[in-house]
Design an enzyme around this catalytic site. Structure first.
Site, short mmCIF file in Angstrom:
data_model
loop_
_atom_site.label_atom_id
_atom_site.label_comp_id
_atom_site.label_asym_id
_atom_site.label_seq_id
_atom_site.Cartn_x
_atom_site.Cartn_y
_atom_site.Cartn_z
N ASP A 374 0.93 -0.84 -0.07
CA ASP A 374 0.19 0.10 -0.08
C ASP A 374 1.19 1.27 0.22
OD1 ASP A 374 -2.28 0.76 0.60
OD2 ASP A 374 -2.24 1.22 2.38
N LYS A 485 -13.23 27.44 -5.86
CA LYS A 485 -11.94 27.29 -5.48
C LYS A 485 -11.26 27.81 -4.93
CE LYS A 485 -12.35 22.67 -8.11
NZ LYS A 485 -11.67 22.16 -9.45
N ASP A 715 -3.34 -1.19 5.84
CA ASP A 715 -3.75 -0.94 6.79
C ASP A 715 -5.26 -0.30 6.98
OD1 ASP A 715 -3.53 1.13 5.23
OD2 ASP A 715 -2.79 2.99 6.24
N ASP A 719 -8.39 -2.81 2.34
CA ASP A 719 -6.79 -4.39 2.11
C ASP A 719 -7.40 -5.58 2.39
OD1 ASP A 719 -5.64 -1.82 1.15
OD2 ASP A 719 -4.80 -1.58 2.95
#
Length: 1021
Positions: A374, A485, A715, A719
């Site tokens: 990851d 934005k 984590d 996963d």
């Protein structure tokens, strides 16, 4: 309340009765779960939602309706993964693999004792002892392994937090706080910054709401949540918030669309618990080894059973021989040795921050050939950090190291002072209270990741931001929103000689530049011309290309004549300029790589391990980090790089010319397994970006199809399916979610990728050392079994008894065998390719041929030499012993003559025989000294390796002391029938011990001088 289309796909199907159907159904369910998330609630209008769930959008459900739904759907909680009952775990330790062999041995012993008891008047108790001891060995080692595993699962339990989570729901028009487990589909829920989302919500109103989806999608940036439908993909759209993600700021109100196992998170957890973890490599090795040993034992046993029948023994005697041979072949101490070796390594790894949940995973890590890692938090520090600034028309590098030991830039420029002022003021992040004694970078911040990064950077470079904000008090603010934005605030300006009001703004660089007409260079305002715009564009592209998140900053000193003190600024009907501002600079941020990672990736590469990055992040960011940590090494190009270099379209580049490859999740979705195999096979350096949890699983399966042993790190909850499917799943101890820790085999307590490499090294070392341990233990099988065979064939008195065999296997050999687990690596084990589980076995033919055919034979000669010396000293010359067995063992004959005509009674004969047993035993200990020393290395000379292993030296002394104790301790003659020896008899086996040492040193010398030659092919195990 009709069920939606999306709902039906989530319903867990009922379990079918029949085994085959069950299996097929399980596979079907898994395929179903591997598909992408399908739901349509994000596309529905508020009216349609009201109709589908029967919820009043302002008053919520009635309490009665909520109770009905709760009774129908069950609590809003994940079904805990099926746990193995403790007694099953215990039985697995007692009857699994190697233990089974010892149990069979024990049963055979009891059987032999039964036969003897039925046929003889005074049966010998040897077999009874042996059966009892074998059973005890299995039970003790079983308890030991069980305790070891129970200990690590206790640590796992302590990870789970026991605080029941609360949720704020609106029922009957009133807000009420209830346990999150009681939330039902159709509930109206309110969340605010800091809350955990209690179920999958369809947002119906929001105010500046951002959620942290990193545990689900792997994106490190907080994602905005609003009622707008922005994307077909439910994971990408803004109007769905997912169960168990966290709301980091703002507030939102939403309708619960899924609860418990039917949530997206619940599906992933189900996916993980439904996956079968395969057999660990070491378990497969031990199984293979048991087959070899059992094969050898049964072959020898049956051959001699037939032989003894030919030699006209009765069939009862022949059965006793058969059992004796099989039992003598079982290395009783080996089970304990392997368990202890793995435990020692697990302890050593725990000291290095790797917590191993099951012992066998220790070795699996050593045979890993692919690591799918990851990105966020594993390869990177999981904290956004300012990486670069662009001001005064040049790029400055900030310090991203964890301990601030990196580069510094010119902090005296007037432009930098202006830029840092904007970054500090136009920023809502604040340090949490009572952290003044902590280093700045370690302090906790309330606010989003980018603003925290700016806050920490300014605090480090310019001192207290709090004081700065007190000097320039904020008057009004327009928070960041997705249409403008930008974020803007107006502050009182305390600087003498300057206008009283300062307007500061930050936001998307191109939007900020459009609002500017001038630019600050070296503290002086200049008109913004095309040349400077190009310079800005180049800087923006360069920083963006590094995978960094870039923000633009500008300010304006508001003239006093228009905006006198006390002027009422209005943010709704804007009454101040937001154009023609002065551009000050850019600041870019990145989640920087951990310091130890590039080195760890380099180690993996030299160890022949392929590191693949799998992340939910943007491809540009992923590629930049991959280059930063060396997953994509310098000079290696992707297809896009080659196309850009040669200035040709991507379609004209042959994909196999590119060593590196960045695969987008959306491309992966449309790939066939063959295309994925192609990528995994022909590219050495691979990055998968924007992947979903289901795709992570597909990548792991793809690697396993290539025959790789795959380790996966992760984590997030997303996963866990991949962690479970991998040969070894590695979860993060600090940032990891509970689900991922449950699915993993190993937990990194410091979340650092570099700890995995330590684990790989330990795993490879334990494999080497187990080989040495087994070679050492098996060698003594030959001197233990040959006396029995010669006893049958040559009809001589038995040279070595069963009790003495046990004293070797469970006494003298145990500590030395375990001491080999402490042996250091003899060569650089991180420089060789990962072992191939198909060809590179723990116990191979060469190891058996060395232990049994060569060293073992020399040891047996040493034992027999001692035996014949003692017999001769007592008057029985070797030629006289042949064929004497029947009269020797007959307790009614008391006048057996020796070579000199002297007569021996039964008792006297037995004392000589048992003295021979003791001497044979001591001889085996003496030759095992040499065996232990030669087993320290497989290729290097012992002189190169040295005798640094203190435990091994202790082992040598321990086995000698134990042998002496068993021989000379008063009362042993009665208890174990072991008798004191003359000191000279100890020396009979010395020449053989020396011969073993010299023979093996010469063999290793030839292997080193002629690598790949005949000797290496035949004897290097």
């Amino acid at each position: 309340m009709g069920k939606g289309v999306g709902r039906d796909k989530y319903e867990p199907a009922a379990v079918s009765e029949h085994g085959d159907k069950k299996k097929a159904k399980k596979e079907r369910d898994m395929d179903e779960l591997k598909k992408e998330v399908s739901m349509d609630d994000h596309k529905l209008s508020l009216d349609e939602l009201h109709r589908k769930y029967g919820t009043d959008l302002s008053r919520g459900l009635t309490t009665a309706r909520a109770a009905e739904i709760l009774a129908r759907d069950g609590p809003n909680a994940l079904t805990p993964p099926p746990t193995t009952p403790e007694w099953v775990k215990f039985c697995r330790q007692l009857f699994g693999g190697f233990s089974m062999l010892l149990w069979i041995g024990a049963v055979l012993c009891f059987l032999a004792y039964g036969i003897q008891a039925a046929t003889e008047e005074e049966p010998q108790n040897d077999n009874l002892y042996l059966g009892v001891v074998l059973s005890a060995v299995v039970i003790i080692t079983g308890c030991f392994s069980y305790y070891q595993e129970a200990k690590s699962s206790k640590i796992m339990e302590s990870f789970k937090n026991m605080v029941p989570q609360q949720a704020l729901v609106i029922r009957n028009g009133e807000k009420m706080s209830i346990n999150a487990e009681e939330v039902v589909v159709g509930d109206l829920v309110e969340v605010k910054g800091g809350d955990r989302i209690p179920a999958d919500l369809r947002i119906i109103s929001a105010n500046g709401c951002k959620v942290d989806n990193s545990s689900l999608t792997g994106e490190s940036e907080p994602q905005t949540r609003s009622p707008d439908f922005t994307n077909e993909n439910p994971l990408e759209t803004r109007n769905i918030a997912f169960f168990s993600t966290n709301c980091v700021e703002g507030t939102a109100r939403g309708i619960v669309v899924y609860t418990g196992d039917r949530t997206v998170m619940g599906r992933i957890a189900t996916l993980a618990s439904g996956l079968e973890g395969g057999q660990t490599p070491i378990a497969a090795e031990i199984e293979h080894f048991i087959h070899i040993i059992t094969g050898v034992a049964v072959f020898l046993g049956v051959s001699f059973f037939i032989l003894s029948l030919i030699l006209e023994y009765t069939w009862l005697e022949a059965v006793i021989f058969l059992i004796g041979i099989i039992v003598a072949n079982v290395p009783e101490g080996l089970l304990a040795t392997v368990t202890v070796c793995l435990t020692l390594t697990a302890k050593r790894m725990a000291r290095k921050n790797c917590l191993v949940k099951n012992l066998e995973a220790v070795e699996t890590l050593g045979s890993t050939s692919t690591i799918c890692s990851d990105k966020t938090g594993t390869l990177t520090q999981n904290r956004m950090t300012v990486a670069h600034m662009w001001f005064d028309n040049q790029i400055h590098e900030a310090d991203t190291t964890e301990n601030q030991s990196g580069v510094s830039f010119d902090k005296t420029s007037a432009t930098w002072l202006a830029l840092s002022r904007i970054a500090g003021l136009c920023n809502r992040a604040v340090f949490q209270a009572n952290q003044d004694n902590l280093p700045i970078l370690k302090r906790a911040v309330a606010g989003d990741a980018s603003e925290s990064a700016l806050l920490k950077c300014i605090e480090v470079c310019c001192g207290s931001v709090k004081e700065m904000r007190e000097r320039y008090t904020k008057i009004v603010e327009i928070p960041f929103n997705s249409t403008n934005k930008y974020q803007l605030s107006i502050h009182k300006n305390a600087n003498a000689g300057e206008p009283r009001h300062l307007l500061v703004m930050k936001g998307a660089p191109e939007r900020i530049l459009d609002r500017c007409s001038s630019i600050l260079i070296h503290g002086k305002e200049q008109p913004l011309d095309e040349e400077l715009k190009d310079a800005f564009q180049n800087a923006y592209l360069e920083l963006g290309g590094l995978g960094e998140r870039v923000l633009g900053f500008c300010h304006l000193l508001l003239p006093d004549e228009q905006f006198p003190e006390g002027f009422q600024f209005d943010t709704d009907d804007v009454n101040f300029p937001v154009d023609n501002l002065c551009f000050v600079g850019l600041i870019s941020m990145i989640d920087p790589p951990r310091a130890a990672v590039p080195d760890a990736v380099g180690k993996c590469r030299s160890a022949g391990i392929k590191v693949i990055m799998v992340t939910g992040d943007h491809p540009i960011t992923a590629k930049a980090i991959a280059k930063g940590v060396g997953i994509i090494s310098e000079g290696n190009e992707t297809v896009e790089d080659i196309a850009a270099r040669l200035n040709i379209p991507v379609s004209q580049v042959n994909p196999r010319d590119a060593r590196a490859c960045v695969v987008h999740g959306s491309d992966l979705k449309d790939m066939t397994p063959e295309q994925l195999d192609d990528i995994l096979k022909y590219h050495t350096e691979i990055v998968f970006a924007r992947t979903s949890p289901q795709q992570k699983l597909i990548i792991v399966e793809g690697c396993q199809r290539q025959g790789a042993i795959v380790a996966v790190t992760g984590d997030g909850v997303n996963d866990s399916p991949a962690l479970k499917k991998a040969d070894i799943g590695v979860a993060m101890g600090i940032a990891g979610s509970d689900v991922s820790k449950q699915a993993a085999d190993m937990i990194l307590l410091d979340d650092n990728f570099a700890s995995i490499v330590t684990g790989v090294e330990e795993g490879r070392l334990i494999f080497d050392n187990l080989k040495k341990s087994i070679a050492y233990t098996l060698t003594s099988n030959i001197p233990e079994i040959t006396p029995f065979l010669i006893f049958i064939i040559a009809n001589i008195p038995l040279p070595l008894g069963t009790v003495t065999i046990l004293c070797i296997d469970l006494g003298t050999d145990m500590v030395p065998a375990i001491s080999l687990a402490y042996e250091q690596a003899e060569s650089d084990i991180m420089k060789r390719q990962p072992r191939n589980p198909q060809t590179d076995k723990l116990v191979n033919e060469r190891l058996i041929s060395m232990a049994y055919g060569q060293i073992g034979m020399i040891q047996a000669l040493g034992g027999f030499f001692t035996y014949f010396v003692i017999m001769a000293e007592n008057g029985f010359l070797p030629n006289h012993l042949l064929g004497i067995r029947v009269t020797w063992d007959d307790r009614w004959i008391n006048d057996v003559e020796d070579s000199y005509g002297q007569q021996w009674t039964y008792e006297q004969r037995k004392i000589v025989e048992f003295t021979c047993h003791t001497a044979f035993f001591v001889s085996i200990v003496v030759v095992q000294w040499a065996d232990l020393v030669i087993c320290k290395t497989r290729r290097n000379s012992v002189f190169q390796q040295g005798m640094k292993n203190k435990i091994l030296i202790f082992g040598l002394f321990e086995e000698t002391a134990l042998a002496a104790f068993l021989s000379y301790c008063p009362g042993m003659g009665v208890a174990l029938r072991m008798y004191p020896l003359k000191p000279t008899w100890w020396f009979c086996a010395f020449p053989y011990s020396l011969l073993i040492f010299v023979y093996d040193e010469v063999r290793k010398l030839i292997i080193r001088r002629r690598p790949g030659g005949w000797v290496e092919k035949e004897t290097y195990y």
